[in-house]
Design an enzyme around this catalytic site. Structure first.
Site, short mmCIF file in Angstrom:
data_model
loop_
_atom_site.label_atom_id
_atom_site.label_comp_id
_atom_site.label_asym_id
_atom_site.label_seq_id
_atom_site.Cartn_x
_atom_site.Cartn_y
_atom_site.Cartn_z
N LYS A 87 -10.23 -28.29 -91.96
CA LYS A 87 -10.82 -28.56 -90.71
C LYS A 87 -9.81 -29.30 -90.16
O LYS A 87 -8.93 -30.08 -90.53
CB LYS A 87 -12.00 -29.71 -91.16
CG LYS A 87 -12.79 -30.13 -89.78
CD LYS A 87 -14.08 -30.78 -90.31
CE LYS A 87 -14.84 -31.52 -88.86
NZ LYS A 87 -15.88 -32.31 -89.15
N SER A 139 -20.29 -31.22 -86.93
CA SER A 139 -19.07 -31.10 -86.15
C SER A 139 -18.17 -29.80 -86.83
O SER A 139 -17.33 -29.36 -86.27
CB SER A 139 -18.31 -32.24 -86.20
OG SER A 139 -17.63 -32.73 -87.30
N SER A 182 -22.36 -33.87 -90.61
CA SER A 182 -21.83 -32.84 -90.09
C SER A 182 -21.07 -31.80 -91.19
O SER A 182 -20.26 -30.80 -90.98
CB SER A 182 -20.27 -33.52 -89.18
OG SER A 182 -20.89 -34.00 -88.07
#
Length: 494
Positions: free
Chosen positions: A79, A160, A184
């Protein structure tokens, strides 16, 4: 031979160790998939050289008869919230465009030390603020799933960590890192039919991870199944003296401790999670999950978490307040974007850089956070929200007197279409209604896929555990996984 990109972390690790296939073959397969799936916009930066170098190191070690590292031969996605030395890291924001960290985050360093290779940096909601991956400055991530009832609208992969969820579900990588501030990891995992766990706050170091809300942010793995999550979490976790909130505790052998036998365990069903207008399919899946855990030997008990209804408003005071403080460092002076209009002074540069560099949702949360921290409003908002957070944590503590784990839905709906909720921030924030309470309390929580809705989209079940009881959470997740038998996957339309 089975397509190597259909294999998960454990199967790849074991196959490389056994010599069934080479680590380079695995890396090349996933690199090819990443290249073919650009339409999903899951990767912001591709790093095939990193993945191949790690693969070659694994193959060389095996040929020399050396003991292989725990993740030797396993390429993963990272990420874009984790700083990676020499590789651009932007948190999906224009204000960090072009930033190349001269250091490595502790989580990513732990994974490289364990032998993993990096396929690239994954797209995300800007500064981890969002539930649909529509706030990225570099375009939406698109879920690999499509509705089976005739609707062909592009779907949100959750957020997210939407790039991570899409990449794992689309077989672009066997696993990926995510971060979870209010859900998330878990919500995008539920939306895309994969597993993801947020560990106890402090299990994974936050050093080198771009901050959103420091008292809530926690890294965790996202993978095809529970075992793979356990393997990756072992590698990610550990004490870090550079992070004052890091837990100075040994990392348990979570994979070795996996068991779907829940005899003697009590599973709590919180009455407050039965929210108004809950879709019948989610309620039915929740009941099915209860039956599965009974079949695994667990006792089911009703529990009450009376302050649950205050969790979401408390979170959306605390998280923006911390974000307002954390994001004050992005000013155009030292790194990232610098917008300097002709003849402008320092304050003008600050204003122009932040206006151009931050997206609308980030600006909204900074303004909310600044407001609730301002003189005259601090006690009315932030102090009160902090007190509510304490009450929510106390609710969980009292529930543990009656049960060992909690079972809830992960999200209040299946994946929605891109653009369907983005115009209404409140509707978007409600996606976190089931995940935020455990985040406020710093508890480990996991989402596992339980089934499909009427449109053929994945639905997830959430297990919440006591502090430091990742093993209990993983074991309950395994029991659900074994009984759900979830094998559905997104068809490769891209």
């Amino acid at each position: 031979m089975t397509d190597l990109t259909d294999l998960g972390v454990a199967a790849i690790r074991d196959g490389v160790r056994a010599g069934t296939f080479s680590a380079r073959e695995v890396a090349e397969g996933f690199i090819a998939n990443v290249s073919k799936a650009k339409a999903l916009n899951a990767f912001l930066v591709e790093t095939p050289d990193h993945a191949l170098a790690a693969a070659d190191a694994a193959d060389t070690a095996r040929a020399a008869g050396e003991t292989l590292k725990p993740l030797a031969g396993v390429p993963i996605g990272m990420k874009d919230l984790f700083c990676t030395k020499g590789v651009p890291t932007t948190a999906a924001s224009l204000i960090l465009e072009g930033f190349v960290p001269p250091y490595e985050s502790t989580v990513s360093a732990n994974l490289w030390d364990a032998g993993a290779g990096m396929l690239g940096k994954l797209n995300m909601d800007q500064f981890a603020m969002g539930s649909s991956n529509e706030t990225s400055a570099f375009g939406n991530v698109i879920s690999p799933w499509r509705r089976s009832d005739g609707g062909n609208a592009p779907l949100a992969p959750g957020g997210s960590s939407g790039g991570s969820s899409t990449a794992v579900a689309a077989r672009l990588c066997p696993a990926a890192t995510g971060t979870d501030t209010g859900g998330s990891i878990r919500q995008p995992a539920a939306f895309t039919g994969i597993s993801g766990i947020k560990p106890t706050y402090g299990r994974c170091s936050r050093w080198g991870t771009i901050a959103f809300a420091s008292s809530l942010d926690q890294a965790g793995p996202m993978a095809r199944d529970v075992r793979d999550c356990a393997i990756l979490l072992e590698a990610m976790s550990g004490f870090d003296a550079k992070d004052a909130t890091s837990l100075d505790l040994p990392v348990p052998a979570w994979e070795a401790g996996l068991s779907g036998d829940l005899k003697g365990k009590r599973i709590g069903i919180p009455t407050e999670y039965r929210v108004d207008n809950m879709p019948a399919e989610i309620d039915a899946l929740w009941q099915q999950g209860i039956d599965w855990l009974k079949d695994a030997g667990a006792e089911i008990v009703e529990v009450s978490l009376p302050h649950t209804k205050y969790a979401l408003p408390a979170y959306y005071i605390i998280a923006p307040a911390e974000a307002s403080s954390n994001l004050a460092r992005y000013d155009g002076v030292r790194y990232g974007l610098r917008d300097l209009p002709e003849g402008a002074g320092l304050q003008d540069m600050y204003a122009a850089t932040r206006a151009d560099g931050f997206g609308d949702e980030v600006k909204r949360r900074i303004m909310i956070g600044t407001y609730v921290l301002s003189a005259g409003f601090y006690d009315a908002y932030f102090t009160q929200a902090s007190k509510v957070r304490t009450l929510i944590a106390r609710d969980f503590e009292q529930a543990w007197a009656k049960c060992d784990l909690l079972l809830t839905p992960t999200a209040p709906s299946s994946a929605f279409a891109l653009g369907e909720k983005s115009a209404d921030p409140i509707a978007m924030y409600l996606n976190d209604v089931f995940t935020v309470p455990s985040s406020l309390a710093g508890l480990p929580a996991m989402s596992v896929p339980g089934g499909l809705d009427g449109a053929g989209l994945p639905l997830g079940l959430q297990i919440i555990g006591k502090p430091l009881d990742e093993q209990g959470v993983l074991n309950a997740g395994l029991a659900l996984e074994q009984r759900a038998g979830f094998i559905a996957r997104a068809e490769a339309w891209w």
